[in-house]
Scaffold this motif. Structure first.
Motif, PDB file in Angstrom:
ATOM      1  N   ALA A 116       0.758  -1.092   0.016  1.00  0.00           N
ATOM      2  CA  ALA A 116      -0.199   0.083  -0.192  1.00  0.00           C
ATOM      3  C   ALA A 116       0.746   1.259   0.010  1.00  0.00           C
ATOM      4  CB  ALA A 116      -1.058   0.091   1.487  1.00  0.00           C
ATOM      5  N   GLN A 117       1.882   1.210   0.847  1.00  0.00           N
ATOM      6  CA  GLN A 117       2.954   2.281   0.907  1.00  0.00           C
ATOM      7  C   GLN A 117       3.501   2.537  -0.621  1.00  0.00           C
ATOM      8  OE1 GLN A 117       5.696   1.854   4.012  1.00  0.00           O
ATOM      9  NE2 GLN A 117       3.973   1.469   5.717  1.00  0.00           N
ATOM     10  N   THR A 145       2.556   1.894  -3.319  1.00  0.00           N
ATOM     11  CA  THR A 145       1.638   2.162  -4.090  1.00  0.00           C
ATOM     12  C   THR A 145       1.635   3.747  -4.378  1.00  0.00           C
ATOM     13  OG1 THR A 145       0.313   0.184  -4.117  1.00  0.00           O
ATOM     14  CG2 THR A 145      -0.823   1.951  -5.209  1.00  0.00           C
ATOM     15  N   GLU A 146       1.314   4.204  -3.097  1.00  0.00           N
ATOM     16  CA  GLU A 146       1.221   5.819  -2.910  1.00  0.00           C
ATOM     17  C   GLU A 146       2.420   6.363  -3.444  1.00  0.00           C
ATOM     18  OE1 GLU A 146      -1.847   6.805  -2.593  1.00  0.00           O
ATOM     19  OE2 GLU A 146      -2.442   4.441  -2.619  1.00  0.00           O
ATOM     20  N   GLN A 147       3.614   5.807  -2.933  1.00  0.00           N
ATOM     21  CA  GLN A 147       4.753   6.638  -3.352  1.00  0.00           C
ATOM     22  C   GLN A 147       5.054   6.537  -5.105  1.00  0.00           C
ATOM     23  OE1 GLN A 147       8.740   4.921  -2.522  1.00  0.00           O
ATOM     24  NE2 GLN A 147       8.352   4.739  -0.512  1.00  0.00           N
ATOM     25  N   ARG A 155       2.326   6.426  -7.107  1.00  0.00           N
ATOM     26  CA  ARG A 155       1.065   7.111  -7.712  1.00  0.00           C
ATOM     27  C   ARG A 155       1.411   8.534  -8.569  1.00  0.00           C
ATOM     28  NH1 ARG A 155      -3.891   5.448  -7.205  1.00  0.00           N
ATOM     29  NH2 ARG A 155      -3.673   4.464  -5.228  1.00  0.00           N
ATOM     30  N   ASN A 160      -3.733  -1.533  -8.476  1.00  0.00           N
ATOM     31  CA  ASN A 160      -4.126  -0.334  -7.623  1.00  0.00           C
ATOM     32  C   ASN A 160      -3.578   1.009  -8.343  1.00  0.00           C
ATOM     33  OD1 ASN A 160      -4.001  -2.399  -5.621  1.00  0.00           O
ATOM     34  ND2 ASN A 160      -2.032  -1.949  -4.813  1.00  0.00           N
ATOM     35  N   LEU A 161      -2.694   0.926  -9.299  1.00  0.00           N
ATOM     36  CA  LEU A 161      -2.554   2.396 -10.035  1.00  0.00           C
ATOM     37  C   LEU A 161      -3.355   2.510 -11.285  1.00  0.00           C
ATOM     38  CD1 LEU A 161       1.291   1.937  -9.623  1.00  0.00           C
ATOM     39  CD2 LEU A 161      -0.056   3.719  -8.579  1.00  0.00           C
TER      40      LEU A 161
END
Lengths: 328, 164
Positions: B11-12, B14-16, B18, B44-45
């Motif tokens: 999850a981390q 993915t946010e990095q 995005r 996810n992306l």
């Protein structure tokens, strides 16, 4: 000369059971055969890339040692070695040293002195590649690998392996198959390699279809059923493996005439219809059209003869890649 | 040492990634863990270019010592590599040799316009000048310990420690 014990047992495998040389399918455990086929699969894709090469054998020298003519086998070994980034040296010995009287092992010693890493050997005498491997082991050069590219009537293991690969590609599973090998089994090293491979991989029924004069005595002991009537033998088979009629090896009155042979043992559409509707037709090449196979079958929808050639390159790449790496 | 939580790190990661990905981003997973991650990141992306999968067995630098790695799988790159913006995805970054092998193979498929690296864990021990562009967790592990990514039947990712 003292032979290491492991060499006497099975010169193809080291003490860890890893492949050292490829001399014949006979004596290869099923796991090794399956590993070769599994390894060949990713190599089939290398040919479709922009750079049709992988770097595994970079800096290695592969000597194609052909004491007997063969354009196709030599070319596919050469392509396979080049796609592995090896340097390839082709020697047609029948036109050079041997003609001047040099012995087989002297030729090998000279080439080994040129820092050969692998010999790919085709020879008219059965056992020649084995003799070379034995000689290299006995003289402290067992790091040099030997691949049999066809020896006499004995074996042609890479042809047998590419046939196994082809069958697996189209039929997925060996355990339910009925397979017929048709033609000049007597003179065929290909047939011997095929029979060993198919029985090792667990094919429940392997048939041999040939006139009495072209069936080697005792072939039943290899676990095959012999048919002299082609129509009877083809009934219900999943795979038809045609052999080439070896005109150059025929001596005496083994056959009446090519026309007579075609009538009884040539694969025609009408005879092929006796096999399963989805049966595949294979041939190791070069084909004698109108002698062992009808042109309409050779070019027909069931023939997988040209895919066999492409798979042959991948299988030879797999064998050389498994032999050429580290470990003694 | 407490095992890193793979799902949380994903999850981390993915946010990095995005803010840095676009419709032109192509993910290339390294077999096997990297392919699992690439599949998840792709979803996810919401990326559109299909993911590639790479097996580095034919490019490893220890072939001459150790021979061909067992179970070589096919590398499949379903996008045109020429001009592509590629992010190589792997589970654990260690010596950097696998990444070097993956880049060598990638360039035999064409000339990408850029190549970046995303990993879940950087465990230290680099032997080559290679660094991750996206990394969810950095730690230092002794050479005798290997982190192995596993996937459950339900598709959940987790790490397991393997003692050598």
């Amino acid at each position: 000369m003292n032979q290491p014990l492991s060499f006497q047992r099975n010169p193809q495998l080291n003490s860890n059971g890893e492949l050292q040389h490829l001399l014949s399918i006979d004596g290869l455990p099923r796991e090794i055969i399956e590993r070769i086929l599994d390894t060949a699969a990713p190599f089939t894709l290398v040919a479709e890339r922009e750079v049709k090469k992988v770097p595994l054998l970079r800096g290695k020298s592969v000597f194609n040692l052909f004491f007997e003519n063969s354009t196709r086998t030599r070319t596919t070994f050469e392509i396979a070695a080049k796609r592995l980034s090896a340097d390839v040296i082709n020697l047609n010995i029948n036109t050079s040293s041997a003609a001047k009287g040099e012995t087989l092992l002297d030729t090998v010693d000279n080439l080994a002195a040129m820092q050969a890493d692998m010999f790919v050997v085709r020879h008219a005498a059965s056992g020649a590649p084995y003799l070379i491997a034995q000689h290299l082991a006995a003289t402290g050069r067992k790091h040099i690998r030997v691949v049999n590219a066809g020896d006499g009537r004995h074996a042609h293991p890479t042809q047998g392996l590419l046939d196994m690969y082809t069958i697996r590609h189209y039929k997925k599973d060996f355990s339910q198959l009925t397979i017929a090998i048709v033609g000049d089994v007597l003179h065929s090293r290909v047939a011997r390699s095929q029979i060993h491979g198919l029985t090792t991989l667990g094919v429940p029924e392997v048939r041999v279809i040939a006139p009495r004069t072209l069936v080697p005595t005792g072939v039943e002991r290899m676990g095959v059923r012999v048919f002299n009537d082609m129509r009877e033998g083809l009934r219900g088979v999943d795979v038809v493996m045609m052999l080439r009629l070896q005109n150059e090896r025929m001596q005496g009155a083994l056959l009446p005439s090519p026309q007579e042979y075609f009538k009884s043992y040539g694969l025609t559409p009408e005879k092929l219809a006796l096999a399963k509707p989805n049966a595949i037709v294979m041939h190791p090449g070069p084909m004698n059209r109108g002698v062992e196979i009808d042109s309409s079958v050779a070019d027909g929808a069931q023939a997988v003869i040209l895919p066999q050639v492409s798979f042959g390159i991948a299988v030879r790449m797999a064998v050389m890649a498994m032999l050429g790496g580290g470990g003694q | 040492m407490k095992l890193p939580e793979a799902e949380q790190l994903l999850a981390q990661l993915t946010e990095q990634m995005r803010p840095q990905v676009s419709a032109q981003t192509a993910l290339l997973g390294i077999h096997t863990g990297g392919v699992w991650l690439a599949e998840r990141l792709h979803a996810n992306l919401a990326l559109s270019i299909p993911i590639g999968a790479i097996d580095v067995a034919f490019y490893r630098d220890d072939y001459h010592q150790r021979g061909l790695h067992g179970n070589a799988r096919s590398s499949q790159i379903p996008f045109a590599v020429d001009g592509a913006r590629v992010i190589i995805v792997d589970d654990v970054l260690y010596t950097g040799r696998t990444i070097r092998a993956a880049m060598n193979e990638l360039f035999d498929h064409g000339r990408p316009s850029s190549v970046q690296l995303a990993v879940l864990v950087d465990r230290g021990g680099r032997e080559l000048p290679i660094a991750a562009d996206f990394c969810a967790h950095a730690t230092t592990l002794p050479a005798a310990q290997m982190l192995a990514l596993e996937r459950s039947e339900a598709g959940t990712l987790s790490f397991r420690m393997v003692e050598k």
